[in-house]
Design an enzyme around this catalytic site. Structure first.
Site, PDB file in Angstrom:
ATOM      1  N   ALA A  19       0.703  -1.087   0.064  1.00  0.00           N
ATOM      2  CA  ALA A  19      -0.159   0.116  -0.130  1.00  0.00           C
ATOM      3  C   ALA A  19       0.721   1.206   0.087  1.00  0.00           C
ATOM      4  O   ALA A  19       0.598   2.212  -0.779  1.00  0.00           O
ATOM      5  CB  ALA A  19      -0.999  -0.238   1.176  1.00  0.00           C
ATOM      6  N   VAL A  59      -0.478 -10.660   1.854  1.00  0.00           N
ATOM      7  CA  VAL A  59      -0.906 -11.918   1.173  1.00  0.00           C
ATOM      8  C   VAL A  59      -1.762 -11.505  -0.069  1.00  0.00           C
ATOM      9  O   VAL A  59      -2.377 -12.366  -0.571  1.00  0.00           O
ATOM     10  CB  VAL A  59      -2.109 -12.402   2.403  1.00  0.00           C
ATOM     11  CG1 VAL A  59      -1.522 -13.097   3.421  1.00  0.00           C
ATOM     12  CG2 VAL A  59      -3.215 -11.402   2.730  1.00  0.00           C
ATOM     13  N   ALA A  62      -2.877 -11.951  -5.459  1.00  0.00           N
ATOM     14  CA  ALA A  62      -3.713 -12.136  -6.631  1.00  0.00           C
ATOM     15  C   ALA A  62      -4.284 -10.603  -6.742  1.00  0.00           C
ATOM     16  O   ALA A  62      -4.667 -10.055  -5.797  1.00  0.00           O
ATOM     17  CB  ALA A  62      -4.679 -13.141  -6.427  1.00  0.00           C
ATOM     18  N   LYS A  90      -3.079 -14.018 -14.507  1.00  0.00           N
ATOM     19  CA  LYS A  90      -4.254 -14.246 -14.055  1.00  0.00           C
ATOM     20  C   LYS A  90      -5.638 -13.970 -15.034  1.00  0.00           C
ATOM     21  O   LYS A  90      -5.899 -12.755 -15.259  1.00  0.00           O
ATOM     22  CB  LYS A  90      -4.499 -13.794 -12.762  1.00  0.00           C
ATOM     23  CG  LYS A  90      -5.809 -14.032 -11.906  1.00  0.00           C
ATOM     24  CD  LYS A  90      -5.970 -13.260 -10.603  1.00  0.00           C
ATOM     25  CE  LYS A  90      -7.336 -13.715 -10.137  1.00  0.00           C
ATOM     26  NZ  LYS A  90      -7.709 -12.620  -8.902  1.00  0.00           N
ATOM     27  N   LEU A 345      -5.060  -1.478   4.208  1.00  0.00           N
ATOM     28  CA  LEU A 345      -5.664  -1.991   5.445  1.00  0.00           C
ATOM     29  C   LEU A 345      -6.012  -1.106   6.414  1.00  0.00           C
ATOM     30  O   LEU A 345      -6.827  -1.508   7.162  1.00  0.00           O
ATOM     31  CB  LEU A 345      -4.924  -3.293   5.941  1.00  0.00           C
ATOM     32  CG  LEU A 345      -4.505  -4.446   5.009  1.00  0.00           C
ATOM     33  CD1 LEU A 345      -3.306  -5.181   5.492  1.00  0.00           C
ATOM     34  CD2 LEU A 345      -5.779  -5.333   4.643  1.00  0.00           C
TER      35      LEU A 345
END
Length: 513
Positions: A19, A59, A62, A90, A345
């Site tokens: 971030a 984490v 993706a 992806k 977050l």
């Protein structure tokens, strides 16, 4: 007030990780200096403070297709980026055992074909499927068919065709990506300060943050502070007391364990999400390893049992012991408060079921650049930023709740709770509208689109009771012939694409200009 004296002269980013450096990089592009070029003419410094003593969650490996626009805006070389972050491609997410045990469906990036008479292609598919003789709707998703055959090639330029009717994102090592962007930002003038913040100074009267003090006594002043301190929310909650909307009633998972394992073949171009008795497990394939994690409700399974579930479902040898994470799903009541903007977050948390974490960082910093304030941080800008971020968080929240609410599983207390729980009125309206006549209601155009909602509704087994009456205005015979042509074109296009691992190996072997 003189504009020169009210201008932001120093931006302080509190926290590194994905971030922090994802905020620093575009700000460096706006306010920084090109390596070897003239000094920044705007006169705004950017300082990022991070501490080696404070770990990052790491984490969010993706991503969604928005990451490509972000990288492109920075001018990153794709081959260099993929080498340095151990990235793979992806095309979407494969869901296993959601809805019911044995269920399997795919949420692919891109649509299901061109709209027909101003209605989604899937809506017309629903009509023909009722009459019989139609394959699964997923066979009209190019991304889904590519994933099914482990194929990859980027969309081709030119008129609309099966060769460009899809999108894609990346899997990558979040720690390596943060380091990659750090090098980018520092080369453009961002000042990196190592240290732990032990005190925060605020201005009497309005409570604006004026400076932070590090453990070694250094005092770093600023005009605008971006809180990227993760779950600690050092400034937005620790100082501003912004408050928090707790969404755990709708999203009861509050824990996760993460562990990498050795990579296995084939190298799949998609994320896998497998539902378990009290949550779900992710699988993210990278060039050098596979990332795995178990997201679960601690009210329904112990940490020890959750660890056993995770480790028993790895498809490669584990590389270490699982790392424990705790979280509370929700959103700050104010994401921007006074001169503090929370990104990542620190602003809120939604479990990584649809890989939205880094996309929310991108939207957060993009909106800040668009609404960039002066030192006053005028309330109308703050309110607009909070309105946008709240709307997006809530829309993604509802999309994630949908995965749980539409389940037919009753094999555990966790799934019985999800089936019976009350849901937000916004989501109830969307489900009811689809159930009645197959229409998809989109409440936030910056979030998941119509085809994504179709993928979830149909993948989880929700079939509409009726259909949009406009669909009957299209003659069935030529419509069915149209779908047959698309089906054949998609099959032929995918068959001609290279293997994902082979394409990736050739790409990372090249050198950027």
């Amino acid at each position: 007030m003189n504009p020169d004296t009210s201008a932001i002269r120093r931006i302080v980013i509190v926290g590194g990780g994905s971030a922090g450096w994802m905020c620093a990089a575009p700000l460096a592009q706006v306010f920084g200096s090109t390596p070897g070029g003239p000094a920044n003419p705007v006169g705004c410094e950017i300082v990022l403070i991070e501490s080696a003593d404070i770990g990052t969650v790491g984490v969010g490996e993706a991503t969604l297709p928005s990451i490509r626009a972000y990288n492109d805006a920075l001018g990153l070389d794709n081959a260099d980026f993929m080498r340095r972050t151990q990235a793979s491609f992806k095309l979407g997410i494969e869901f296993k055992d959601w809805g019911y045990v044995g269920n399997r469906f795919f949420h692919g990036f891109g649509g299901f074909g061109p709209a027909i008479v101003n209605r989604s292609s899937v809506a017309h598919w629903l009509r023909l499927a009722r009459e019989g003789g139609m394959a699964s709707h997923e066979e009209w998703s190019v991304a889904t068919m590519m994933a099914r055959h482990n194929r990859f090639a980027p969309p081709e330029a030119g008129p609309p065709s099966a060769a460009n009717a899809f999108s894609y994102a990346f899997h990558f090592d979040a720690g390596l990506y943060a380091a990659y962007l750090r090098d980018y930002a520092v080369a453009r003038g961002v000042q990196r300060e190592e240290g732990t913040i032990v005190d925060v100074s605020v201005r009497p009267g309005d409570g604006f943050v004026t400076a932070v003090t590090l453990a070694d006594g250094r005092r770093i002043a600023g005009d605008l502070f971006i809180d990227c301190s993760g779950f600690r929310a050092l400034l937005i909650e620790g100082v501003c007391r912004a408050g928090y909307h707790d969404w755990t009633h709708w999203l009861p998972c509050d824990s996760a364990q993460a562990v990498p394992c050795e990579k296995v073949q084939p190298l799949t171009p998609y994320t896998t999400s497998t539902a378990h008795s009290a949550g779900w497990q992710w699988r993210i394939p990278l060039q050098h390893r596979t990332g795995n994690g178990h997201v679960y409700s601690s009210a329904h399974i112990s940490d020890e049992d959750a660890s056993r579930v995770l480790m028993s479902h790895l498809d490669g040898a584990p590389q270490g012991e699982p790392r424990q994470l705790r979280f509370k799903t929700g959103l700050r009541r104010k994401v921007w408060d006074r001169n503090v903007v929370a990104v990542g977050l620190s602003s809120g948390f939604l479990e990584p079921l649809e890989s939205t974490s880094l996309s929310l960082v991108i939207h957060g910093i993009s909106a800040l650049v668009e609404l960039f304030p002066d030192r006053r941080c005028e309330p109308h800008l703050v309110d607009e930023y909070n309105r946008r971020m709240t709307r997006q968080y809530e829309s993604i929240r509802d999309f994630i709740i949908l995965h749980y609410k539409l389940t037919h599983r009753d094999d555990s207390a966790f799934w019985r709770y999800c089936r019976g729980m009350s849901i937000p009125d916004t989501l109830a309206h969307q489900i009811d509208t689809f159930r009645r006549n197959g229409r998809v209601v989109i409440l936030d155009r910056d979030s998941f689109g119509e085809d994504s909602w179709y993928s979830l509704f149909l993948g989880l087994g929700l079939q509409p009771e009726g259909l949009d009456p406009l669909l009957r205005q299209v003659d069935a015979a030529p419509l069915r012939a149209h779908f047959q042509r698309l089906h054949a074109a998609i099959a032929k296009t995918v068959e001609g694409m290279p293997d994902h691992a082979a394409y990736l190996a050739r790409m990372v072997a090249t050198r950027g200009a």
